[in-house]
Scaffold this motif. Structure first.
Motif, PDB file in Angstrom:
ATOM      1  N   UNK A  98      19.350 -55.158  43.637  1.00 45.11           N
ATOM      2  CA  UNK A  98      20.992 -55.185  43.641  1.00 45.11           C
ATOM      3  C   UNK A  98      21.847 -56.167  43.344  1.00 45.11           C
ATOM      4  N   UNK A  99      22.224 -56.953  43.817  1.00 41.83           N
ATOM      5  CA  UNK A  99      22.700 -58.030  43.543  1.00 41.83           C
ATOM      6  C   UNK A  99      22.509 -58.450  41.782  1.00 41.83           C
ATOM      7  N   UNK A 100      20.520 -58.779  41.664  1.00 38.91           N
ATOM      8  CA  UNK A 100      20.809 -58.909  40.328  1.00 38.91           C
ATOM      9  C   UNK A 100      20.983 -58.430  39.160  1.00 38.91           C
TER      10      UNK A 100
ATOM     11  N   UNK B 271      16.014 -63.890  40.974  1.00 33.05           N
ATOM     12  CA  UNK B 271      17.370 -63.389  41.178  1.00 33.05           C
ATOM     13  C   UNK B 271      17.851 -65.016  40.359  1.00 33.05           C
ATOM     14  N   UNK B 272      17.413 -65.953  40.841  1.00 26.86           N
ATOM     15  CA  UNK B 272      17.970 -67.164  40.484  1.00 26.86           C
ATOM     16  C   UNK B 272      17.460 -67.579  39.309  1.00 26.86           C
TER      17      UNK B 272
ATOM     18  N   UNK C  35      23.453 -56.290  36.515  1.00 31.39           N
ATOM     19  CA  UNK C  35      24.385 -56.127  36.645  1.00 31.39           C
ATOM     20  C   UNK C  35      25.594 -54.826  36.675  1.00 31.39           C
ATOM     21  N   UNK C  36      24.487 -54.275  36.013  1.00 30.36           N
ATOM     22  CA  UNK C  36      25.450 -52.316  36.133  1.00 30.36           C
ATOM     23  C   UNK C  36      24.256 -51.998  37.212  1.00 30.36           C
ATOM     24  N   UNK C  37      25.371 -51.227  37.835  1.00 25.79           N
ATOM     25  CA  UNK C  37      24.761 -49.717  38.406  1.00 25.79           C
ATOM     26  C   UNK C  37      23.798 -50.644  40.022  1.00 25.79           C
ATOM     27  N   UNK C  38      24.726 -50.544  40.430  1.00 26.28           N
ATOM     28  CA  UNK C  38      24.473 -51.942  41.339  1.00 26.28           C
ATOM     29  C   UNK C  38      24.032 -50.781  42.503  1.00 26.28           C
ATOM     30  N   UNK C  39      24.656 -49.791  43.056  1.00 24.77           N
ATOM     31  CA  UNK C  39      24.442 -49.457  44.281  1.00 24.77           C
ATOM     32  C   UNK C  39      23.483 -48.408  43.958  1.00 24.77           C
ATOM     33  N   UNK C  40      23.347 -47.799  42.729  1.00 23.43           N
ATOM     34  CA  UNK C  40      21.447 -46.734  42.703  1.00 23.43           C
ATOM     35  C   UNK C  40      20.855 -47.316  42.559  1.00 23.43           C
ATOM     36  N   UNK C  41      20.193 -49.326  42.034  1.00 24.45           N
ATOM     37  CA  UNK C  41      19.606 -49.750  41.541  1.00 24.45           C
ATOM     38  C   UNK C  41      19.241 -50.334  43.197  1.00 24.45           C
ATOM     39  N   UNK C  42      20.108 -50.161  44.193  1.00 21.63           N
ATOM     40  CA  UNK C  42      19.531 -50.669  45.858  1.00 21.63           C
ATOM     41  C   UNK C  42      19.133 -49.286  45.661  1.00 21.63           C
TER      42      UNK C  42
END
Lengths: 141, 240
Positions: A23-25, A83-84, A27-34
């Motif tokens: 989710x942190x990685x 992520x990094x 850039x959009x739709x973070x909550x959907x990814x999680x």
């Protein structure tokens, strides 16, 4: 062996951590990814265990959930590194290595649980789940 | 705490075969007859007969699905229809569709040097389409066939439809090629093969039903073709 003392805290932590990292990685739709990552992993572990039981295998339900959860640890590390990083080639290499590691960890348990003639049927879904998580890790940027 | 967990572990070890809650405090072992009534559908033992296949059986059935003109699939699976194949073919298809669709949009955006974001909706959309198609269409067909008094087992229909989707996996992989006409050809061929597979295998079965069989067979043929077209349109239409 250690499998008799199964617990679900470890798997829970690893699944949540993987979902958070993905989710942190994103850039959009973070909550959907999680949500998708968490659902995929949690439901995946349950379905994989049911799959083995339906094929006539001999495992204990929660032991299997526990083991599949703990085997996510390499993928957690891989997701953290991805992520990094931003280089696609490096991400692919990292994901392939951690994927192989996770599969190697889960292989003995899963293959010994079923009949020899059905081993591939039990192992293929495990491989599919780890590959799809690996793909999610590479694709999210 | 650990002692309680070990005892609980032993309890679950006895019940490796069933996953139902104990009814009324009694201990359901694998030797007792399964509980009666509606909650049998929630035990694992109720579904075990549909997973009684070996790796070689599955590979055989997959190969059968690639030769639609033989029409022998229903005979081969009449006594032992399995649900393993349909479920995992659908799941693999979802993954392949989502990943290929993502890859195609990624390439298209990179070629035009535009911004690209991962669209997680591809996964959920393809899951809905594939699971929904393989669940709903055989159910409706089952009801229709019953109405026309040519009953076919429900699991056989699930099995047939599940394996008919197998040909879409190589088709989706081939569709990565960025030639529009090539993609349409692939979609057409795969759709045609899949639809013929379903139609011919069903025709052999419902020929005995009487005059309406042609309508039913044509209907499901067109439906399968429509699925192929929908897939092609949604996954591979890239607007950059």
């Amino acid at each position: 062996m250690a499998l008799r003392d199964w617990d679900l805290w470890g798997p829970f932590f690893f699944i949540v951590f993987l979902g958070l990292t993905l989710s942190w990685s994103a850039s959009v739709k973070k909550s959907e990814v999680f949500a998708v990552a968490f659902a995929l992993l949690a439901a995946g572990a349950v379905i994989l265990t049911l799959n083995v039981l339906l094929l006539g295998g001999h495992i204990v339900f929660f032991q299997s959930l526990s083991l599949l959860g703990y085997c996510l640890f390499p993928l957690d590390v891989g997701a953290l590194i991805c992520m990094m990083e931003n280089n696609v080639i490096l991400k692919m290499i990292v994901v392939c290595v951690t994927l192989a590691w996770s599969s190697w960890a889960a292989y003995p348990f899963m293959s010994s649980a079923v009949n020899l003639s059905r081993k591939a049927l039990a192992l293929y879904p495990v491989f599919l789940m780890y590959v799809s998580v690996g793909f999610l890790t590479i694709a999210i940027d | 705490m650990v002692g309680v967990m070990l005892v609980a572990n032993d309890y679950f070890a006895i019940e490796a075969d069933t996953f139902s809650k104990p009814a009324g405090g009694s201990q359901p072992g694998s030797g007792e007859p399964q509980g009666s009534g509606w909650f049998r559908t929630f035990t694992i033992a109720a579904y075990k007969p549909y997973f009684d296949v070996d790796t070689s059986d599955i590979i055989d059935r997959l190969k059968e699905s690639l030769f639609p003109f033989r029409g022998t699939f229903t005979e081969k699976t009449a006594t032992n229809p399995d649900l393993y194949g349909p479920f995992w073919i659908c799941t693999t298809l979802i993954f392949v569709a989502a990943s290929i669709g993502t890859f195609v949009t990624y390439i298209a955006h990179k070629l035009k040097k535009k911004e690209w974001d991962y669209d997680i909706n591809l996964v959920t959309w393809s899951a809905g389409v594939f699971y929904g198609y393989v669940t709903v269409v055989p159910l409706i067909l089952y009801v229709i066939l019953k109405y026309f008094s040519a009953p076919s087992g429900l699991v056989q229909l699930f099995c047939l439809y599940g394996y008919s989707l197998f040909v879409f996996i190589p088709a989706l992989c081939l569709s990565v090629v960025p030639l529009e006409i090539f993609r349409w050809v692939i979609a057409g061929v795969a759709g045609f093969m899949s639809a013929t597979f379903v139609a011919l295998n069903l025709k052999a079965h419902i020929n005995s039903a009487g005059e309406r069989w042609f309508l039913i067979v044509t209907g499901i043929f067109l439906l399968q073709l429509a699925l192929a077209v929908v897939l092609k349109l949604y996954l591979f239409t890239v607007t950059v």
